[in-house]
Design a protein around this motif. Structure first.
Motif, PDB file in Angstrom:
ATOM      1  N   ASP A 250       0.856  -1.188   0.000  1.00  0.00           N
ATOM      2  CA  ASP A 250       0.000   0.000   0.000  1.00  0.00           C
ATOM      3  C   ASP A 250       0.896   1.243   0.000  1.00  0.00           C
ATOM      4  O   ASP A 250       1.538   1.551   1.005  1.00  0.00           O
ATOM      5  N   ILE A 251       0.948   1.954  -1.127  1.00  0.00           N
ATOM      6  CA  ILE A 251       1.867   3.095  -1.258  1.00  0.00           C
ATOM      7  C   ILE A 251       1.338   4.356  -0.587  1.00  0.00           C
ATOM      8  O   ILE A 251       2.077   5.096   0.059  1.00  0.00           O
ATOM      9  N   ILE A 252       0.044   4.613  -0.703  1.00  0.00           N
ATOM     10  CA  ILE A 252      -0.489   5.891  -0.214  1.00  0.00           C
ATOM     11  C   ILE A 252      -1.221   5.780   1.126  1.00  0.00           C
ATOM     12  O   ILE A 252      -1.320   6.744   1.869  1.00  0.00           O
ATOM     13  N   GLY A 253      -1.716   4.573   1.456  1.00  0.00           N
ATOM     14  CA  GLY A 253      -2.506   4.389   2.669  1.00  0.00           C
ATOM     15  C   GLY A 253      -1.834   4.842   3.956  1.00  0.00           C
ATOM     16  O   GLY A 253      -2.413   5.613   4.727  1.00  0.00           O
ATOM     17  N   PRO A 254      -0.587   4.379   4.226  1.00  0.00           N
ATOM     18  CA  PRO A 254       0.085   4.806   5.468  1.00  0.00           C
ATOM     19  C   PRO A 254       0.260   6.322   5.561  1.00  0.00           C
ATOM     20  O   PRO A 254       0.119   6.900   6.643  1.00  0.00           O
ATOM     21  N   MET A 255       0.541   6.972   4.433  1.00  0.00           N
ATOM     22  CA  MET A 255       0.695   8.429   4.442  1.00  0.00           C
ATOM     23  C   MET A 255      -0.640   9.117   4.739  1.00  0.00           C
ATOM     24  O   MET A 255      -0.696  10.075   5.506  1.00  0.00           O
ATOM     25  N   LEU A 256      -1.720   8.590   4.164  1.00  0.00           N
ATOM     26  CA  LEU A 256      -3.051   9.144   4.447  1.00  0.00           C
ATOM     27  C   LEU A 256      -3.369   9.032   5.934  1.00  0.00           C
ATOM     28  O   LEU A 256      -3.887   9.979   6.545  1.00  0.00           O
ATOM     29  N   GLN A 257      -3.045   7.870   6.518  1.00  0.00           N
ATOM     30  CA  GLN A 257      -3.332   7.650   7.930  1.00  0.00           C
ATOM     31  C   GLN A 257      -2.544   8.613   8.820  1.00  0.00           C
ATOM     32  O   GLN A 257      -3.083   9.206   9.762  1.00  0.00           O
ATOM     33  N   GLN A 258      -1.267   8.792   8.504  1.00  0.00           N
ATOM     34  CA  GLN A 258      -0.431   9.678   9.316  1.00  0.00           C
ATOM     35  C   GLN A 258      -0.852  11.141   9.174  1.00  0.00           C
ATOM     36  O   GLN A 258      -0.840  11.904  10.145  1.00  0.00           O
TER      37      GLN A 258
END
Length: 270
Positions: A91-99
């Motif tokens: 998941d490339i964008i998911g962790p950044m969205l969460q943070q």
């Protein structure tokens, strides 16, 4: 085929164009000198059936899936199915969205392709800025018919800075100086009066602005340009033209450029 190595494959899956994910994968692959990695982009994925097909394909080819899916339901479905089929998925964008959500305490919009909409906004802004430069100070009357906004007024009523400020709000602006000795272009009377904005100013205020302008140029402050009688003639003439057109008029005597620009911008949004 015997003697031929099977290339490692990465399927780039996105609910938009997929360019961002592909760039990330290729940047990572460059750290392995490419390692013969084949990147296959699959854009505009937004349904479960397509996700199942991709996962089966990845399982068959022992491929890795790299994805940028911003709609939570679609993202969660891919993660679940990949786990069930023992397919590796990143998941490339998911962790950044969460943070970012934790940082800002704001929920993401979960709308695919927003970055490209932002780019479109940027290009519209650039186009509007170029338009303002091209059709500044009545250089080409053809711009009057193409403009979103046409500013008219005597010299030193902030037409040029207003044009640029409004361009940053994606409005295409042409401006036309009103001079008693010069007949306004015919286009000014053919375009919709709703597109035109007249700029008026008090004689005393304009006198001060023009005197300062002359001083900055190293010229005498009492030149014809800053003469109060001349200024009153110009303002009377501009008032006649504005009434003839029937356009809205804004008094800029005591307004900052930003304030006037916001007034105009709000008028055209409505």
């Amino acid at each position: 085929m015997e003697g031929h190595e099977i290339k490692p494959i990465v399927y780039v899956v996105s609910d938009s164009v997929g360019e961002t994910a592909e760039l990330v994968v290729k940047a990572a692959a460059s750290q392995f000198n490419g390692a013969g990695i084949e990147v296959r982009r699959i854009p505009f994925v937004d349904d479960e059936e397509t996700i199942v097909e991709i996962i089966q394909l990845a399982k068959k080819t022992h491929a890795l899936i790299a994805f940028t899916l911003v709609v939570p339901e679609v993202r969660d479905y891919l993660i679940l199915k990949a786990q069930e089929e023992h397919v590796q998925a990143v998941d490339i964008i998911g962790p950044m969205l969460q943070q970012l959500k934790l940082l800002t305490n704001v929920h993401p919009r979960s709308e695919p392709g927003l970055i490209y909409k932002l780019d479109a906004d940027y290009f519209r802004k650039v186009e509007a800025i170029e338009f303002a430069v091209k059709y500044d100070d009545g250089r080409d009357p053809r711009g009057i018919m193409r403009a979103d906004v046409v500013l008219i007024g005597v010299s030193r009523t902030s037409k040029t800075p207003l044009s640029q400020y409004l361009a940053h709000k994606q409005l295409k602006v042409a401006n036309v100086p009103l001079v008693p000795e010069v007949e306004p272009p015919r286009e000014l009377f053919e375009v919709s009066p709703k597109k035109c904005i007249g700029l008026k100013i008090s004689p005393e205020k304009l006198n001060g602005i023009r005197a300062e302008r002359l001083k900055a140029l190293g010229l005498k402050e009492d030149a014809h340009y800053a003469n109060l009688i001349r200024i009153k003639e110009e303002l009377a003439y501009s008032d006649t033209i504005m009434k003839r057109i029937g356009c809205p008029v804004i008094d800029v005597s005591n307004k900052a450029v930003e304030e006037t620009a916001n007034l105009i911008s709000n008028m055209f949004r409505q």
